[in-house]
Design a protein around this motif. Structure first.
Motif, PDB file in Angstrom:
ATOM      1  N   ILE A 246       0.837  -1.211   0.000  1.00  0.00           N
ATOM      2  CA  ILE A 246       0.000   0.000   0.000  1.00  0.00           C
ATOM      3  C   ILE A 246       0.864   1.250   0.000  1.00  0.00           C
ATOM      4  N   THR A 247       0.428   2.226  -0.793  1.00  0.00           N
ATOM      5  CA  THR A 247       1.213   3.445  -0.917  1.00  0.00           C
ATOM      6  C   THR A 247       0.286   4.614  -1.255  1.00  0.00           C
ATOM      7  N   ASN A 248       0.877   5.767  -1.469  1.00  0.00           N
ATOM      8  CA  ASN A 248       0.114   6.969  -1.827  1.00  0.00           C
ATOM      9  C   ASN A 248       0.742   7.630  -3.035  1.00  0.00           C
ATOM     10  N   ILE A 249      -0.060   8.389  -3.785  1.00  0.00           N
ATOM     11  CA  ILE A 249       0.552   9.118  -4.908  1.00  0.00           C
ATOM     12  C   ILE A 249       1.461  10.224  -4.373  1.00  0.00           C
ATOM     13  N   VAL A 250       1.063  10.884  -3.297  1.00  0.00           N
ATOM     14  CA  VAL A 250       1.900  11.927  -2.683  1.00  0.00           C
ATOM     15  C   VAL A 250       2.462  11.364  -1.370  1.00  0.00           C
ATOM     16  N   LYS A 251       3.750  11.497  -1.193  1.00  0.00           N
ATOM     17  CA  LYS A 251       4.404  10.838  -0.039  1.00  0.00           C
ATOM     18  C   LYS A 251       4.540  11.728   1.194  1.00  0.00           C
ATOM     19  N   TYR A 252       4.118  12.985   1.080  1.00  0.00           N
ATOM     20  CA  TYR A 252       4.248  13.922   2.208  1.00  0.00           C
ATOM     21  C   TYR A 252       2.869  14.459   2.580  1.00  0.00           C
ATOM     22  N   ARG A 253       2.637  14.683   3.864  1.00  0.00           N
ATOM     23  CA  ARG A 253       1.310  15.154   4.304  1.00  0.00           C
ATOM     24  C   ARG A 253       1.043  16.602   3.870  1.00  0.00           C
ATOM     25  N   PRO A 254      -0.055  16.852   3.170  1.00  0.00           N
ATOM     26  CA  PRO A 254      -0.438  18.240   2.889  1.00  0.00           C
ATOM     27  C   PRO A 254      -0.947  18.889   4.182  1.00  0.00           C
ATOM     28  N   PRO A 255      -0.623  20.167   4.432  1.00  0.00           N
ATOM     29  CA  PRO A 255      -1.055  20.812   5.676  1.00  0.00           C
ATOM     30  C   PRO A 255      -2.572  20.718   5.852  1.00  0.00           C
ATOM     31  N   ASN A 256      -3.011  20.454   7.058  1.00  0.00           N
ATOM     32  CA  ASN A 256      -4.434  20.342   7.400  1.00  0.00           C
ATOM     33  C   ASN A 256      -5.194  19.359   6.509  1.00  0.00           C
ATOM     34  N   ASN A 257      -4.483  18.392   5.963  1.00  0.00           N
ATOM     35  CA  ASN A 257      -5.098  17.354   5.116  1.00  0.00           C
ATOM     36  C   ASN A 257      -5.825  17.915   3.897  1.00  0.00           C
ATOM     37  N   ARG A 258      -5.380  19.069   3.407  1.00  0.00           N
ATOM     38  CA  ARG A 258      -6.004  19.583   2.173  1.00  0.00           C
ATOM     39  C   ARG A 258      -5.666  18.647   1.018  1.00  0.00           C
ATOM     40  N   ASP A 259      -6.407  18.795  -0.104  1.00  0.00           N
ATOM     41  CA  ASP A 259      -6.106  17.991  -1.295  1.00  0.00           C
ATOM     42  C   ASP A 259      -4.697  18.321  -1.782  1.00  0.00           C
ATOM     43  N   PRO A 260      -3.988  17.326  -2.291  1.00  0.00           N
ATOM     44  CA  PRO A 260      -2.683  17.649  -2.877  1.00  0.00           C
ATOM     45  C   PRO A 260      -2.838  18.484  -4.145  1.00  0.00           C
ATOM     46  N   GLU A 261      -1.911  19.416  -4.344  1.00  0.00           N
ATOM     47  CA  GLU A 261      -1.897  20.265  -5.552  1.00  0.00           C
ATOM     48  C   GLU A 261      -1.343  19.452  -6.730  1.00  0.00           C
TER      49      GLU A 261
END
Ligand code: URA
Length: 195
Positions: free
Chosen positions: A82-97
């Motif tokens: 299991i993985t994610n497309i973005v590997k770093y947490r966006p602040p306040n869990n906003r959608d990744p840019e």
């Protein structure tokens, strides 16, 4: 087949050279995790608070729901990767840019190539739209899709709603539980299909 050590080295290499702006605010990168010989790889969106703190994907509420759904099809975390497309947490869990997804995309593609699963399950629209940019998750969730993608040996993809979105929405939760049951059916179909 990739080994745990080879994947760790892959992650460390991509983390060292990654240019994602989220590196500044995140506690740490969250590497993909699990069985390097998995037949199924799940790709989520981006780490949340718990994942950022622990450095492991899907360990918060959405992860617990995911574990429940895995159990419902007779699978465990040890069976999957299991993985994610973005590997770093966006602040306040906003959608990744878009730029954040782009910065991490080669990293995701490299780990998918290394694991080479039979089936890739997208958890939510962010990972799906990277490979299927024109599809809408509301239209294609639960539908097995076939596509040849340069650099990735996997030919079959199953988009699902994101477990975090479904967690507190009864209707979506039921649909996700229903769609999840298609994972073993998809694996059976893939095994029966000559490539
Ligand atoms: N949501 C995601 O998309 N990924 C995680 O790792 C946790 C929650």
């Amino acid at each position: 087949m990739a080994t745990v050590q080879a994947l760790r080295t892959l992650h460390e290499t991509y983390a060292a050279s990654n240019t994602c702006a989220l590196k500044e605010s995140a506690t740490q990168p969250v590497f993909g995790d699990g069985n390097p010989a998995a037949e199924v790889v799940f790709v989520g969106e981006a780490p949340g608070k718990n994942e950022d703190l622990q450095g492991i994907p899907f360990v918060g509420a959405a992860g617990k729901f995911l574990d429940e759904m895995l159990e419902s099809i007779g699978m465990k975390r040890e069976d999957i990767y299991i993985t994610n497309i973005v590997k770093y947490r966006p602040p306040n869990n906003r959608d990744p840019e878009p730029s954040e997804k782009e910065a991490c995309a080669p990293w995701l593609e490299a780990e998918l190539a290394a694991v080479g699963p039979k089936l890739i399950v997208f958890l939510g629209r962010h990972s799906m739209n990277h490979f299927f940019p024109t599809e809408k998750i509301s239209a294609v969730h639960g539908k097995l899709m076939a596509k040849t993608i340069a650099g990735i040996p996997t030919k079959y993809f199953l988009p699902l709603y994101h477990p975090a979105a479904a967690l507190y929405n009864g209707g979506m939760r039921d649909e996700l539980m229903y769609d999840f049951q298609k994972i073993p059916l998809a694996l059976k179909k893939i095994a029966e299909t000559k490539s």
